[in-house]
Design an enzyme around this catalytic site. Structure first.
Site, PDB file in Angstrom:
ATOM      1  N   PRO A 115       0.849  -1.200   0.000  1.00 37.12           N
ATOM      2  CG  PRO A 115       0.077  -0.969   2.202  1.00 37.12           C
ATOM      3  CD  PRO A 115       0.935  -1.839   1.321  1.00 37.12           C
ATOM      4  CE1 TYR A 127       1.136   9.051   3.735  1.00 40.89           C
ATOM      5  CE2 TYR A 127       1.544   6.687   3.921  1.00 40.89           C
ATOM      6  CZ  TYR A 127       1.750   7.986   4.375  1.00 40.89           C
ATOM      7  OH  TYR A 127       2.568   8.207   5.454  1.00 40.89           O
ATOM      8  CG  ASP A 160      -5.278   5.963   0.855  1.00 37.84           C
ATOM      9  OD1 ASP A 160      -6.395   6.168   0.333  1.00 37.84           O
ATOM     10  OD2 ASP A 160      -5.045   6.143   2.068  1.00 37.84           O
ATOM     11  CG  ASP A 210       7.429   2.875   6.049  1.00 38.82           C
ATOM     12  OD1 ASP A 210       7.074   1.702   5.855  1.00 38.82           O
ATOM     13  OD2 ASP A 210       6.960   3.587   6.964  1.00 38.82           O
ATOM     14  CD  GLU A 226      -0.020  -6.529  12.239  1.00 34.91           C
ATOM     15  OE1 GLU A 226       0.736  -5.620  11.875  1.00 34.91           O
ATOM     16  OE2 GLU A 226      -0.818  -6.404  13.198  1.00 34.91           O
TER      17      GLU A 226
END
Length: 343
Positions: free
Chosen positions: A86, A88, A117, A195, A280
């Site tokens: 994912p 953004y 996103d 990241d 999770e």
């Protein structure tokens, strides 16, 4: 007497001169003659003949070996690692995705599923993926407004990347079922945030996953690392500093799931309403038990992935210059400005 001696010496000198001259003439005459070197060529011809015989014998042996050799089967294709990321829009997005893509370039048989996103695919991510050299699928799914973090909210307040990971799972199931083999295809599914920092070894560790494989994650949860504790080849508990009683107290980067298991459990997904720290667990609870977890990374004794975070850039000088009409040229691509403003 003296005269006689002189005559004798003169005669000897003349004879010596005549013999030398005849010898010189004979030598000059021989220069133009062909030399019969047959006797010198015989050993050389014998050596060439012997080598030709050896070569012929070796060629016959090779032909016989090729005729009796069994055809080799092509090597089995290794399972594909499907990585769902994912992402953004933010100032460091392009830097993060560039670093991640260049890691993935070194991983064979990897398919990168990038889910923005966003209500649409942005030019920045589209262009980056096209130029990345990585096999990829580009998707988008915006986070609902009531689930978005607001300015000043702590990062742990609401789970992030839920809709994007679930969209990646939806596409993967739909795409794989359309391929030969259906639900029995080999592969691994991994959720890699943009990241984090990944050792290349972690992708080879996870490639043999049968159900759910696990390993340590460094620099996470306010600790040097969190990890499953392994005894006798089985995971018995987790080394973590916060709520170890959770069903699966692990970071998103600390596990991978077999593609077959994902396809055979079509309802398995991440619960956006899960309490803090249980995201999770919301996905794994219906797929595996603790006893079935497969420890990797030398029985979970090695850290091969780190939960790093890029420092948020300080833009005070940029904002001051912008107020004076002297801000940086927006034509220089750093972020997708339209998406940045709309986010």
């Amino acid at each position: 007497m003296a005269t006689r001696m002189k005559l004798k010496l003169k005669t000897v000198f003349v004879l010596y001169f005549m013999v030398s001259l005849l010898g010189l003439i004979y030598a000059l005459m021989q220069l133009g003659q062909r030399c019969d070197c047959t006797e010198h060529d015989i050993p050389k011809d014998r050596t060439i003949s012997r080598l030709r015989g050896e070569l012929h014998r070796l060629q016959e042996q090779i032909r016989k070996s090729e005729a009796t050799k069994q055809p080799q089967k092509p090597p089995d294709r290794q399972p594909t690692v499907f990585v769902i990321t994912p992402t953004y829009a933010r100032l460091v997005q392009k830097a993060e995705l560039t670093r991640l893509s260049q890691t993935f370039l070194h991983v064979p048989q990897l398919h990168w599923i990038v889910v923005e996103d966003s209500p649409h695919k942005t030019p920045l991510v589209t262009d980056l993926l096209v130029k990345s050299g990585v096999t990829y699928t580009h998707l988008h799914m915006p986070t609902a407004k009531d689930r978005k973090l607001q300015e000043g909210d702590p990062s742990w307040l609401k789970p992030r990347g839920v809709e994007q990971r679930n969209e990646g799972l939806r596409w993967l199931r739909e795409d794989r079922r359309a391929q030969p083999g259906g639900d029995n295809q080999q592969g691994v599914v991994y959720f890699a945030d943009d990241d984090n920092t990944y050792s290349l070894q972690i992708f080879e560790e996870m490639r043999s996953t049968q159900r759910v494989s696990v390993w340590p994650v460094g620099l996470v949860g306010g600790m040097k690392y969190e990890r499953p504790v392994v005894e006798g080849g089985k995971v018995v508990r987790f080394h973590t500093g916060w709520r170890p009683s959770r069903p699966f107290p692990m970071d998103m980067a600390g596990f991978a799931v077999s593609l077959k298991l994902v396809l055979s459990n079509p309802e398995a997904c991440f619960d956006g309403e899960a309490p803090m720290g249980f995201l999770e667990s919301s996905f794994l609870q219906g797929l595996v038990t603790m006893d079935e977890l497969e420890p990797k990374a030398d029985n979970c004794s090695k850290v091969l992935v780190w939960h790093t975070r890029t420092e948020k850039p300080k833009m005070k000088r940029e904002e001051a210059l912008h107020a004076q009409g002297l801000g940086s040229d927006p034509a220089v691509e750093l972020v997708d400005f339209i998406q940045q403003r709309s986010g």
